[in-house]
Write a protein that holds these residues in place. Sequence first.
Motif, PDB file in Angstrom:
ATOM      1  N   HIS A 170       0.876  -1.175   0.000  1.00 40.36           N
ATOM      2  CA  HIS A 170       0.000   0.000   0.000  1.00 40.36           C
ATOM      3  C   HIS A 170       0.910   1.222   0.000  1.00 40.36           C
ATOM      4  O   HIS A 170       1.106   1.880   1.017  1.00 40.36           O
ATOM      5  CB  HIS A 170      -0.881  -0.056   1.254  1.00 40.36           C
ATOM      6  CG  HIS A 170      -1.911   1.026   1.339  1.00 40.36           C
ATOM      7  ND1 HIS A 170      -2.510   1.589   0.241  1.00 40.36           N
ATOM      8  CD2 HIS A 170      -2.453   1.653   2.423  1.00 40.36           C
ATOM      9  CE1 HIS A 170      -3.369   2.501   0.633  1.00 40.36           C
ATOM     10  NE2 HIS A 170      -3.341   2.572   1.953  1.00 40.36           N
ATOM     11  N   ASN A 221      -7.771   4.416  -1.725  1.00 37.20           N
ATOM     12  CA  ASN A 221      -6.551   3.664  -1.450  1.00 37.20           C
ATOM     13  C   ASN A 221      -6.257   2.695  -2.588  1.00 37.20           C
ATOM     14  O   ASN A 221      -7.167   2.098  -3.164  1.00 37.20           O
ATOM     15  CB  ASN A 221      -6.695   2.871  -0.147  1.00 37.20           C
ATOM     16  CG  ASN A 221      -6.855   3.764   1.073  1.00 37.20           C
ATOM     17  OD1 ASN A 221      -6.723   4.990   0.989  1.00 37.20           O
ATOM     18  ND2 ASN A 221      -7.133   3.158   2.204  1.00 37.20           N
ATOM     19  N   ARG A 222      -4.976   2.524  -2.890  1.00 39.52           N
ATOM     20  CA  ARG A 222      -4.548   1.658  -3.986  1.00 39.52           C
ATOM     21  C   ARG A 222      -3.612   0.568  -3.456  1.00 39.52           C
ATOM     22  O   ARG A 222      -2.799   0.825  -2.557  1.00 39.52           O
ATOM     23  CB  ARG A 222      -3.852   2.491  -5.054  1.00 39.52           C
ATOM     24  CG  ARG A 222      -4.721   3.605  -5.618  1.00 39.52           C
ATOM     25  CD  ARG A 222      -3.900   4.628  -6.365  1.00 39.52           C
ATOM     26  NE  ARG A 222      -3.291   4.063  -7.552  1.00 39.52           N
ATOM     27  CZ  ARG A 222      -2.281   4.632  -8.208  1.00 39.52           C
ATOM     28  NH1 ARG A 222      -1.765   5.779  -7.779  1.00 39.52           N
ATOM     29  NH2 ARG A 222      -1.768   4.064  -9.280  1.00 39.52           N
ATOM     30  N   THR A 261      -2.862  -5.032  -9.435  1.00 33.60           N
ATOM     31  CA  THR A 261      -3.163  -3.793  -8.731  1.00 33.60           C
ATOM     32  C   THR A 261      -4.673  -3.592  -8.670  1.00 33.60           C
ATOM     33  O   THR A 261      -5.397  -3.994  -9.584  1.00 33.60           O
ATOM     34  CB  THR A 261      -2.515  -2.577  -9.419  1.00 33.60           C
ATOM     35  OG1 THR A 261      -3.058  -2.438 -10.732  1.00 33.60           O
ATOM     36  CG2 THR A 261      -1.004  -2.743  -9.508  1.00 33.60           C
ATOM     37  N   SER A 275      -7.885  -0.875  -6.478  1.00 36.20           N
ATOM     38  CA  SER A 275      -8.126   0.277  -5.601  1.00 36.20           C
ATOM     39  C   SER A 275      -9.466   0.131  -4.897  1.00 36.20           C
ATOM     40  O   SER A 275     -10.353  -0.600  -5.348  1.00 36.20           O
ATOM     41  CB  SER A 275      -8.098   1.587  -6.396  1.00 36.20           C
ATOM     42  OG  SER A 275      -9.108   1.594  -7.386  1.00 36.20           O
ATOM     43  N   ASP A 276      -9.584   0.845  -3.760  1.00 35.51           N
ATOM     44  CA  ASP A 276     -10.816   0.889  -2.976  1.00 35.51           C
ATOM     45  C   ASP A 276     -11.576   2.144  -3.399  1.00 35.51           C
ATOM     46  O   ASP A 276     -11.100   3.266  -3.201  1.00 35.51           O
ATOM     47  CB  ASP A 276     -10.473   0.935  -1.489  1.00 35.51           C
ATOM     48  CG  ASP A 276     -11.690   0.941  -0.582  1.00 35.51           C
ATOM     49  OD1 ASP A 276     -12.786   1.313  -1.050  1.00 35.51           O
ATOM     50  OD2 ASP A 276     -11.562   0.595   0.606  1.00 35.51           O
ATOM     51  N   ALA A 279      -2.728   7.939  -3.359  1.00 39.57           N
ATOM     52  CA  ALA A 279      -4.171   7.691  -3.388  1.00 39.57           C
ATOM     53  C   ALA A 279      -4.852   8.535  -4.464  1.00 39.57           C
ATOM     54  O   ALA A 279      -4.372   9.615  -4.833  1.00 39.57           O
ATOM     55  CB  ALA A 279      -4.781   8.007  -2.028  1.00 39.57           C
TER      56      ALA A 279
END
Length: 281
Positions: free
Chosen positions: A23, A57-58, A49, A51-52, A27
């Motif tokens: 993390h 967040n990635r 990869t 993200s959220d 972002a």
Amino acid sequence: MHTTLVDLLLEYEVSSPAHFLFHIETAFYEGHHVQEERLTITPSMKVRTFSDDRSGNRFIRLDAPKGVLSVNYHARVALKPPPVPLHLDETPVTAVPDDVLRYLMPSRYCESDVMSRAALQLFGHLPPGIGRVRAIESWIHDSIGYLPGFSNSTTTAQEVFVQRAGVCRDFAHLGITLCRALNIPARLVVGYVHFDEPPQDFHAVFEAWLEGRWVIFDPTRMAPVDRLVRVGTGRDAKDVAFATIFGGVQMLRKELTITEEDVRPAVSTGVHSPALTVVTV
């Protein structure tokens, strides 16, 4: 507007095949304009990869074979955070949005349920609003000693309150805990920021939800908060660890260089990122 150059090198000795969740990427967040970004991983391997969508967040996932794993992340990020009004009210609990409500709850490192009495004694008499959160920020800065190595990965906000010492994440956890104990939603933010005194490292601050927006605070006062390159946002450090490892692994090296460049022409304050270049060699 500020432009920051980030270069991070992580190196591990993998004693048996292991799975990594990193993390470390900038972002997707308002005011962040990623001008260039590159991820280099040695040896060559498959990398995934994702993200959220809620937090921006990635994450990076990979399966590393036995041997030495090297991860290098490079980014140039232009920052233009929105201005913060001088006066902001606290949001009544009944008006807290559904997706913000979880930041009112106690969490692993932020035991706001057992800190409510202390929070009320220290700050309950102050008028609600941004001024009260500023008072929390100032109290932590004045009352807690910054002592690297004093705390560890399991230290909680209540322990920091008692021991009166810690590092940036402990300062932030205590700020979050005191805010939540006063019914102010609060969360942890980690990222990259240039320190005048080396060594450079990840930095942790906290945000409070005030009058319908997130406002950032840094009880350490080690660097200007408007120059923080955000990497992760979460309830506490459990949500935003820069590396989560499953397997037999030993860290060999962590090198972080953060450089502030000359101001570039103005850019949009919206979220923008070019495609991440991933190189495995």
